[in-house]
Design an enzyme around this catalytic site. Structure first.
Site, mmCIF file in Angstrom:
data_model
loop_
_atom_site.group_PDB
_atom_site.id
_atom_site.type_symbol
_atom_site.label_atom_id
_atom_site.label_comp_id
_atom_site.label_asym_id
_atom_site.label_seq_id
_atom_site.Cartn_x
_atom_site.Cartn_y
_atom_site.Cartn_z
ATOM 1 N N GLU A 155 6.425 23.728 -9.072
ATOM 2 C CA GLU A 155 6.572 24.392 -10.378
ATOM 3 C C GLU A 155 7.124 25.806 -10.269
ATOM 4 O OE1 GLU A 155 4.088 22.519 -9.446
ATOM 5 O OE2 GLU A 155 3.428 21.232 -11.095
ATOM 6 N N GLU B 11 -0.788 16.787 -9.167
ATOM 7 C CA GLU B 11 -2.001 17.213 -9.886
ATOM 8 C C GLU B 11 -2.778 15.984 -10.375
ATOM 9 O OE1 GLU B 11 0.257 20.055 -12.461
ATOM 10 O OE2 GLU B 11 -1.447 21.337 -11.991
ATOM 11 N N GLY C 47 3.210 17.759 -11.531
ATOM 12 C CA GLY C 47 2.155 17.085 -12.288
ATOM 13 C C GLY C 47 1.725 15.784 -11.632
ATOM 14 N N ALA D 146 6.283 16.674 -14.309
ATOM 15 C CA ALA D 146 6.465 16.762 -15.761
ATOM 16 C C ALA D 146 7.937 16.534 -16.123
ATOM 17 C CB ALA D 146 6.040 18.140 -16.235
#
Ligand code: NAI
Length: 740
Positions: free
Chosen positions: A144, A124, A121, A82
């Site tokens: 994270e 993910e 991310g 992210a």
């Protein structure tokens, strides 16, 4: 800088494959060393990239000519996660969770081609794909937690379904990056290739067209459960609390994984979201994100003459000398060798040389064994002769902390070394310019202050003497980076930044003992706050004689001090003779088996409260007529921690640190300050500068003979200016003598 996302269609026979090129934004950093580099910092899933992926995948799914989809990044890099800068703003663009769901739910196989990295991310997103192919050099992970968050795009729910609970807990609660090979072993990727990962992904995509996709959708999987589920979670919680006491994110990560073990996917996802919301709005996430940026900013030094990190060329360093193979020299030599720099290590006597040689070789061998490589023992020469330093590019001196000795070493180095060799000192706080003055090359002298153990601790304070040249500072800063350190440029004042502040923190802890606290009570309060170790445990670990020697050198201890009834006031302020009295009893800390705590033996590790210390303190208070009072945890933390920040403000005023972020990085990386509290300056801002001011005034009224509890001028000025954000603090500094 990349542009927005775009797609290219690679029309391959016999079926059409869409290769989606996510053009990911990246920052470029220009270094100015020999190895001028352009380095992608963040290949981020920004709003623009998410929009691009969402739209292009939807189009590819609709297009009847397309049979499969391959997702890859631009320029050989998949995705770094992210965009942290977006966290502070209102969310824009398509959210990640539905985007990943849409990919997973698609009726065409989607293959992630992971080159270089799939982090946060990015991983993910890859977990939402039906297949994953990684290049052999790629790194994968869910970091994270290191930003005070958790993987909130289904990562905590999909990964355990794929790898099982223990591996997922490990990756998610530590945030560690793993290699493509480890990812293959854990089942996170389906294939690893030494060749072109996109081509391998296309090949895989072609081969799976028409196969059922339901078994490839991780959200459909049942999570494989270990036999002793409770035991696994208990063990992890113990570990995460030990690693980062008081940190919320690792605990939340473990809870989210537990949800994957116990709940269906959709409810697990809700749990993930709720936990993320709590973390997201916590001060801890803000502190950790602050650290992320502050760490990167710390390397960007500047000097008053206009020299800066981006306009000064560092020298190349191929060979280095290390003088003194004691506690510090050994670790420094190991760091240099591991970074590929040949080392000449010098000692004074055969015995020290021998023990240094054994220690350094042992460290290098253990490290090589761990990494499965050959120890580079050939890169280090051990000698008793300074003459062997004649050809090195740079020398790091690490002899005893004694100005006269260091001066004689620097004078000798001037004679022996090449005229353009850099001379660096690892002094903990002596005047770098005074050392420079005995050399034939003051501009080439700089402080490189490592922290013990030097091959482990991440901090390097680079002390810029008033005469250190830009090239010298650039070389020391760049070398620190090459050694894997967080290098922070600081000014030349007694104790520099870290130890200057530490002294006052330690003083407060000693005063609290006089007033009624016990070492274990102070340590417990500080450890509850989040410090890795309480201050008295740290003192025992380092050796109480270090401070003793420094106090003697500073004239605080000497023949005029009454040994039976040492004064509690010296040099015009309150002085605590307790640590001196301990040293006189031979209680030097861990190494002597006794210090503020009791150890099983000399060098023993486990600290136990010592009843002898308790009676020693009682007798001391009785002798000096001090009536012990009950000291709260709040007082311990406020006095120790606010005094650090207060001195930090003075350091800024004196121009010894360029920014509050630099001070914070010194504390986070050198002094065990809890990262989730940002650093002493960030913490002060978070508590509220007006509160810090008010508490310091309160404690100073109670202790008028402790001048360091008196709020600094800058703190008062900032409160007067209604506590502006940290970035504006510098505007309120009226220093005309900044060294940075
Ligand atoms: P140490 O006492 O463990 O080692 C000093 C070594 O220097 C000894 O092995 C001694 O034989 C050697 N030595 C003395 N004179 C020498 C000479 N003329 N030529 C070659 N070798 C000589 O000391 P330590 O703890 O390693 O400290 C070294 C320096 O690093 C000091 O300036 C200290 O303030 C600083 N420092 C120490 C830290 C610590 O935690 N111990 C942390 C950061 C800096």
């Amino acid at each position: 800088m990349g542009s927005g996302p775009e797609k290219v269609a690679a029309f391959l026979d016999p079926v059409y494959i869409w290769v989606l090129l996510c053009v990911l934004e990246f920052n470029s950093v220009c270094g100015c060393s020999d190895e001028l580099f352009i380095r992608p910092l963040s290949l981020v899933l920004s709003a623009a990239v998410r929009k691009g992926i969402t739209e292009a995948v939807a189009r590819a799914f609709k297009d009847t000519r397309v049979k499969a989809v391959v997702l890859c990044g631009e320029n050989g890099k998949f995705c770094g996660g992210a965009d942290i800068r977006e966290f502070a703003k209102a969310m824009s663009g398509p959210p990640l969770v539905p985007m990943i769901h849409a990919i997973e739910a698609g009726e065409k196989p989607v293959v992630a081609a992971i080159e270089e990295m799939a982090l946060g991310g990015g991983l993910e997103l890859a977990l939402g794909c039906h297949y994953r192919v990684a290049h052999a050099k790629a790194r994968l992970g869910l970091p994270e937690v290191t930003l005070g968050l958790l993987p909130a795009a289904g990562g905590t729910q999909r990964l355990p379904r794929l790898t099982g609970i223990p591996a997922a807990l490990d990756l998610i609660t530590t945030g560690r990056h793993i290699s493509a090979q480890e990812a293959l072993k854990l089942g996170i990727v389906d294939r690893v290739t030494e060749g072109n990962a996109v081509e391998a992904a296309v090949e895989l995509a072609l081969s799976v067209v028409g196969r059922p996709l339901a078994p490839r959708r991780l959200s459909n999987h049942a999570t494989p459960l270990p036999a002793d589920l409770d035991g696994v979670f208990e063990e992890v919680l113990v570990q995460v609390k030990r690693r980062a006491r008081g940190a919320m994110a690792p605990v939340a990560c473990a809870k989210a994984v537990r949800a994957a073990a116990e709940l269906p996917y959709s409810r697990g996802l809700e749990c993930e979201r709720e936990l993320m919301n709590t973390l997201f709005t916590s001060g801890q996430a803000r502190a950790l994100q602050y650290c992320f940026f502050a760490q990167r900013a710390a390397g960007k030094w500047s000097l008053p003459n206009g020299a800066r990190w981006d306009n000064s060329r560092p020298r190349a360093v191929h060979t280095a000398g290390v003088i003194g193979l004691g506690t510090m020299g050994r670790g420094i030599a190991v760091c240099l060798v591991k970074a590929g720099i040949s080392v000449v290590a010098v000692e004074t006597e055969e015995k020290q040389l021998d023990s240094g040689r054994r220690a350094v070789r042992g460290m290098l061998e253990r490290d090589a064994k761990r990494r499965g490589v050959t120890a580079p023992l050939h890169m280090i020469t051990f000698t008793l002769s300074m003459q062997q330093l004649r050809d090195v590019d740079l020398v790091i001196e690490a002899v005893f902390e004694d100005m006269a000795l260091k001066k004689s070493v620097f004078a000798e180095l001037s004679r022996v070394c090449r005229p353009n060799a850099l001379l660096c000192t690892n002094t903990s706080g002596l005047d770098v310019d005074e050392l420079a003055s005995v050399t034939d090359r003051p501009p080439l002298v700089v402080g490189m202050h490592f922290f013990a153990p030097a091959h482990v601790m991440k901090l390097l304070e680079v002390i810029c003497g008033p005469r250190s040249s830009p090239e010298t500072v650039a070389t020391a800063m760049t070398l620190g980076k090459r050694l894997g350190k967080v290098s922070v440029a600081v000014g030349n004042c007694p104790g520099f930044v870290g130890n200057r502040m530490l002294k006052l923190y330690l003083d407060q802890a000693h005063f609290l003992l006089e007033e009624g606290a016990s070492p274990e009570q102070v340590d417990q309060a500080l450890e509850e706050f989040g410090f890795a170790l309480g201050i008295f445990k740290v003192a025992d670990l380092s050796g109480l004689d270090i401070g003793w020697r420094v106090r003697k050198a500073a004239g605080l201890i000497g023949p005029d001090v009454d040994p039976k009834f040492p004064s509690r006031h010296r040099q015009g302020r309150r002085y605590c003779p307790l640590p001196d009295l301990l040293c006189e009893q031979g209680r030097l800390g861990q190494k002597s088996g006794r210090g503020w705590y009791l150890y099983d033996s000399a060098g023993g590790k486990e600290a136990r409260p010592d009843p002898a210390i308790s009676s020693f303190l009682q007798e001391y208070r009785l002798r000096y007529g001090i009536s012990a009072r009950r000291i709260t945890e709040q007082e311990v933390v406020e006095r120790c921690v606010f005094v650090l920040a207060n001195e930090g403000f003075r350091i800024l005023e004196d121009g010894m640190a360029a920014a509050p972020e630099d001070i914070d990085m010194v504390y986070v990386f050198g002094y065990g300050w809890p990262r989730h509290r940002g650093g002493p300056m960030f913490h002060a801002a978070q508590v509220g500068l007006a509160t810090v001011l008010q508490r310091l005034e309160f404690y100073h009224r109670q202790n008028p003979d402790i001048p360091h509890l008196q709020p600094s001028t800058l703190l008062r000025r900032l409160v007067g200016a209604r506590s502006p954000p940290m970035q504006q603090w510098k505007q309120h500094i009226r220093s005309i003598n900044s060294q940075l």
